[in-house]
Design a protein around this motif. Sequence first.
Motif, PDB file in Angstrom:
ATOM      1  N   THR A  21       0.476  -1.413  -0.169  1.00 52.92           N
ATOM      2  CA  THR A  21      -0.122  -0.089  -0.327  1.00 52.92           C
ATOM      3  C   THR A  21       0.482   1.255  -0.206  1.00 52.92           C
ATOM      4  N   LEU A  25       0.861   3.923  -3.058  1.00 53.79           N
ATOM      5  CA  LEU A  25       0.628   5.416  -3.424  1.00 53.79           C
ATOM      6  C   LEU A  25       2.245   5.914  -3.096  1.00 53.79           C
ATOM      7  N   SER A  29       1.691   9.262  -6.037  1.00 57.18           N
ATOM      8  CA  SER A  29       2.354  10.179  -6.193  1.00 57.18           C
ATOM      9  C   SER A  29       3.668  11.359  -6.737  1.00 57.18           C
TER      10      SER A  29
END
Length: 47
Positions: A21, A25, A29
């Motif tokens: 996870t 992320l 980004s």
Amino acid sequence: MAKLYTQKKLATKKMLPKKETISFLLNYSRALSIIKIGKNNFEIIAN
């Protein structure tokens, strides 16, 4: 209704995210670019 407020809450388990996870992320980004043109914002994902 009063009984709901007088009950003790159970201790919650410490929730930790999976490594997958966090990796997802961070990669998302890094790939995300936001371009502002006038009053509009455009989000572009470079893949």
